[in-house]
Design a protein around this motif. Structure first.
Motif, PDB file in Angstrom:
ATOM      1  N   ARG A   1       2.036   6.583  -6.959  1.00  0.00           N
ATOM      2  CA  ARG A   1       0.998   7.496  -7.445  1.00  0.00           C
ATOM      3  C   ARG A   1       1.472   8.949  -7.311  1.00  0.00           C
ATOM      4  N   CYS A   2       2.101   9.234  -6.182  1.00  0.00           N
ATOM      5  CA  CYS A   2       2.607  10.588  -5.935  1.00  0.00           C
ATOM      6  C   CYS A   2       3.686  10.953  -6.968  1.00  0.00           C
TER       7      CYS A   2
ATOM      8  N   GLU B   1      -3.192   9.993   3.757  1.00  0.00           N
ATOM      9  CA  GLU B   1      -2.917   8.555   3.580  1.00  0.00           C
ATOM     10  C   GLU B   1      -1.655   8.143   4.332  1.00  0.00           C
TER      11      GLU B   1
ATOM     12  N   TYR C   1      -2.390  12.832  -0.023  1.00  0.00           N
ATOM     13  CA  TYR C   1      -1.210  11.966   0.179  1.00  0.00           C
ATOM     14  C   TYR C   1      -0.792  11.987   1.639  1.00  0.00           C
TER      15      TYR C   1
ATOM     16  N   LEU D   1       1.133   4.139  -2.968  1.00  0.00           N
ATOM     17  CA  LEU D   1       0.867   5.554  -2.706  1.00  0.00           C
ATOM     18  C   LEU D   1       2.036   6.409  -3.203  1.00  0.00           C
TER      19      LEU D   1
ATOM     20  N   GLU E   1       0.825  -1.221   0.000  1.00  0.00           N
ATOM     21  CA  GLU E   1       0.000   0.000   0.000  1.00  0.00           C
ATOM     22  C   GLU E   1       0.857   1.269   0.000  1.00  0.00           C
TER      23      GLU E   1
END
Ligand code: URA
Length: 194
Positions: free
Chosen positions: A15-16, A112, A109, A12, A8
């Motif tokens: 994606r960032c 998360e 972000y 993340l 996970e």
């Protein structure tokens, strides 16, 4: 790590790294996701990368970063036992403050990261982080060093290291804030000092 779906964190971060949700994505060199222990009970949050951070991809590596390291050593912590992130992950050109819409596009972000790290203490570095994480109208000059508990997490705010580089008069107050932070870390996360 506690209750985390494998991969996970990496998803993340990936994606960032691709993110173009605001204009900063077009001008950045490297996004600055964060550094440190991904399960640390203590999370520091700055506002956004500066020039050195944009080039290296690591938070707080310039002059403000050197001062942050000194602040960490006052509370007997190092970069390896806390986590350091920012409200926005890409550099605002010319080191201007991140705009409201840039903060709004990026803050997911950080939320998360908080969900995955599950910190016990969050230290906001400066008014922008405090405005996002503690209260929109947070007044850093009046409220730095105070503690508030939100959803089981302890929050405080310190003057941003860049502000402390510009204004030496703020350093004595910050030293007291750091002693209070050290007490809180010892109380809430004694395992960090074993
Ligand atoms: N200032 C910040 O707020 N964050 C950094 O990473 C560097 C400077």
């Amino acid at each position: 790590m506690r209750g985390r779906i494998p991969g996970e964190w990496e998803q993340l971060e990936a994606r960032c790294a691709q993110c173009q949700a605001c204009e900063l994505g077009r001008t950045r060199t490297k996004p600055v996701f964060g550094v440190g222990r991904q399960d640390s009970p203590v999370l520091f949050v700055g506002e956004g990368p500066g020039q050195q951070e944009d080039l290296t991809g690591e938070p707080f590596v310039g002059a403000a970063g050197k001062l942050l390291d000194d602040m960490l050593s006052i509370i007997d912590l190092g970069r390896d036992n806390c986590y350091i992130a920012n409200v926005v992950k890409c550099r605002p050109p010319g080191n201007r403050d991140p705009r409201e819409e840039e903060q709004a596009a990026c803050v997911g972000y950080l939320y998360e990261q908080i969900r995955l790290i599950q910190p016990k203490i969050i230290v906001c570095l400066g008014r922008i982080a405090a405005g996002v994480l503690i209260r929109k109208d947070f007044r850093i000059t009046r409220e730095h060093g105070q503690w508030t508990r939100i959803n089981g997490i302890w929050y405080t705010a310190l003057y941003h290291p860049s502000a402390l580089l510009r204004d030496l008069n703020r350093r004595p107050e910050t030293f007291l804030d750091l002693l209070s932070l050290r007490d809180k870390v010892k109380e809430v996360c004694p395992e960090l000092y074993q």
